[in-house]
Design a protein around this motif. Structure first.
Motif, PDB file in Angstrom:
ATOM      1  N   GLN A 143       0.048  11.038  -6.654  1.00 24.35           N
ATOM      2  CA  GLN A 143      -0.003   9.632  -6.889  1.00 24.35           C
ATOM      3  C   GLN A 143       1.434   8.767  -6.836  1.00 24.35           C
ATOM      4  OE1 GLN A 143      -2.249   7.320  -9.866  1.00 24.35           O
ATOM      5  NE2 GLN A 143      -3.545   8.992  -9.979  1.00 24.35           N
ATOM      6  N   ASN A 201       0.679  -1.283   0.039  1.00 27.13           N
ATOM      7  CA  ASN A 201      -0.139  -0.074   0.044  1.00 27.13           C
ATOM      8  C   ASN A 201       0.957   1.374  -0.125  1.00 27.13           C
ATOM      9  OD1 ASN A 201      -2.498  -1.421   0.201  1.00 27.13           O
ATOM     10  ND2 ASN A 201      -2.100  -1.697   2.354  1.00 27.13           N
ATOM     11  N   ILE A 223      -0.730   2.394  -9.071  1.00 26.44           N
ATOM     12  CA  ILE A 223      -2.103   2.435  -8.711  1.00 26.44           C
ATOM     13  C   ILE A 223      -2.954   1.563  -9.942  1.00 26.44           C
ATOM     14  CG2 ILE A 223      -4.354   3.221  -7.888  1.00 26.44           C
ATOM     15  CD1 ILE A 223      -3.057   5.420  -6.596  1.00 26.44           C
ATOM     16  N   GLU A 232      -3.740   3.513  -0.851  1.00 28.26           N
ATOM     17  CA  GLU A 232      -4.268   2.806  -1.789  1.00 28.26           C
ATOM     18  C   GLU A 232      -3.420   1.546  -2.414  1.00 28.26           C
ATOM     19  OE1 GLU A 232      -7.012   3.215  -3.813  1.00 28.26           O
ATOM     20  OE2 GLU A 232      -7.583   4.708  -2.458  1.00 28.26           O
ATOM     21  N   LYS A 233      -3.803   0.432  -2.700  1.00 26.83           N
ATOM     22  CA  LYS A 233      -3.027  -0.688  -2.879  1.00 26.83           C
ATOM     23  C   LYS A 233      -2.311  -0.447  -4.223  1.00 26.83           C
ATOM     24  CE  LYS A 233      -3.382  -5.453  -3.815  1.00 26.83           C
ATOM     25  NZ  LYS A 233      -4.058  -7.046  -3.873  1.00 26.83           N
TER      26      LYS A 233
END
Length: 470
Positions: free
Chosen positions: A446, A240, A469, A399-400
């Motif tokens: 991100q 993550n 992601i 987020e994974k």
């Protein structure tokens, strides 16, 4: 090339076309005076032919003559790649260019049926359009003044057919003295289709949680006969990573707020409105002495710069401490002064503040600011230059992300973008991979994988970004 550049490039050729139109019309009336009894020329058809010639001059000018020869041998046979690129960048400029490429050929479809009745045939207009567009694309390819692109052929043809359907609806209505349903449907079908297409894209974009990543390719890199050598170990474990948000990315309100603050602080008058410079925005200011200044806002990351058009290389005599205090107070009052920044004087006219670089962004998951502020002072109490490269990022959550191995597989499948595409026989050597961060089109910071290496020569270094992601 953005829409503003296209319009600027059009102006000289529009002037030439107007000049040619006037000369030919004068020639027509001279001909009519001396030869009308012997030869007959239909005025309306003559005008339509002149307009077609003028249109051709403008199109050839903007697509070939106005460009430098810097695209030798380049082609793009990936159909609809311009839509993928526009989507990845969520770029107004690129969407505008798609529309412009269609609008540019609307006059061809309108004029052909008006010049000769044989051109009322759909197939005839289609063939003429494709042949003319192919000639332009081939000339661009051979001369290096452009890239041979299938998308250009598609959009030019669609534009010409839109003009053809429109004028034929009018012609048939006049000839039959009543409105015909089928021609009207054809006339509005192309505009409605593209309005619906861009509307659906907007709905999908707004519905997704994160923005798009501009670095993603519009077409896959051809990896046939490309040798990829891996000289580092890769993890096959997923994990993550934190995601952050910067509200200043593509924030028009922030642009207006900064421009108003600058105008008030330095007693400047804004000239005109906000101008588009590619994907960025620019405003022009002028002081009481007529000196010009520019504010450029970088939409992709929320950074901005303020610069003087009258920058002097000779260092002026300035009271650094006095101007430093004034600028600090101003930025602090506007909530723009970076807290915990380290100050230093670079030289006799340049001062800067640096924020510590954020570390361990993947796991710490806390709000952070980073960047720097550089100001070049002048003896006018208005800085010659301000570079505001500071970002304030708020934590959104975790987020994974995919594993390094999965990212590497995407790389070997050609799902990446390089300014100079790989060629057959190249050897791509990957020496390292790290988890980095970049802003997407909605302002989210991100995680991405950054592969570093070289092509053929160890000194020919490259960086390849792969989304983390899934």
């Amino acid at each position: 090339m953005d829409l503003l550049s296209v319009v600027s490039g059009l102006l000289p050729y529009i002037k030439y076309s107007i000049f040619i139109f006037v000369i030919l019309m004068i020639g027509y009336f001279v001909f009519k005076i001396f030869f009308q009894k012997k030869y007959t020329i239909n005025l309306s058809k003559f005008i339509f032919i002149i307009l077609l010639i003028c249109w051709g001059i403008v199109v050839l000018g903007i697509t070939t003559l106005n460009r430098p020869a810097m695209f030798a041998g380049q082609f793009n046979l990936s159909l609809l790649s311009s839509y993928v690129s526009s989507w990845n960048k969520w770029s107004v400029s690129e969407f505008q260019l798609i529309i412009f490429n269609m609008l540019m050929f609307v006059p061809l479809g309108v004029l052909l049926p008006l010049i000769h009745k044989k051109n009322k045939s759909f197939s005839r207009v289609l063939v003429i359009t494709i042949v003319f567009t192919l000639c332009i694309e081939i000339f661009q390819f051979v001369s290096g003044k452009g890239i041979f692109e299938l998308d250009d052929l598609l959009h030019n043809t669609i534009g010409s057919l839109a003009g053809y359907f429109f004028v034929m609806a009018i012609i048939l209505s006049i000839e039959q003295r009543k409105l015909k349903f089928a021609p009207i449907v054809k006339a509005i079908s192309i505009p409605i289709f593209f309005v619906a297409l861009f509307g659906v894209a907007t709905v999908i974009y707004n519905a997704q949680e994160f923005g798009n990543l501009p670095f993603e390719p519009s077409q896959k890199q051809n990896m046939d006969q490309i040798d990829v050598e891996l000289e580092t170990k890769l993890s096959n474990k997923s994990s993550n990573a934190c995601v952050y948000y910067n509200s200043n990315v593509k924030d028009m309100k922030n642009i207006k707020s900064i421009s108003q603050s600058i105008a008030q602080q330095f007693e400047l008058q804004q000239q005109g409105g906000i101008r588009r410079e590619g994907e960025n925005r620019q405003l022009k200011f002028i002081d009481d002495e007529g000196l010009v200044y520019y504010l450029t806002y970088f939409m992709s990351n929320g950074f901005w710069s303020f610069s003087s058009e009258n920058y002097s290389e000779e260092p002026p005599k300035v009271d650094i401490e006095q101007q430093k205090q004034v600028i600090e107070n101003w930025l602090d009052n506007e909530g723009l002064f970076p807290s915990n920044a380290i100050y230093q004087q670079q030289d006799e006219r340049t001062i800067r503040w640096d924020l510590a670089e954020a570390v361990d962004l993947q796991t710490v998951c806390d709000d952070f600011s980073q960047g720097f502020l550089v100001i070049t002072l002048s003896d006018q109490q208005i800085p010659d230059n301000i570079i505001y490269d500071v970002s304030n990022n708020e934590i959104v959550g975790k987020e994974k992300i995919i594993s390094q191995q999965e990212a590497y597989e995407a790389l070997t499948n050609g799902k990446f973008n390089l300014f100079n595409p790989l060629q057959k026989g190249d050897t791509l050597t990957i020496t390292d991979v790290q988890l980095g961060y970049t802003y997407d089109t909605k302002g989210y910071y991100q995680p991405i994988y950054v592969f570093t290496g070289s092509v053929n020569d160890p000194d020919s270094t490259v960086e390849i970004s792969i989304p983390a992601i899934p």
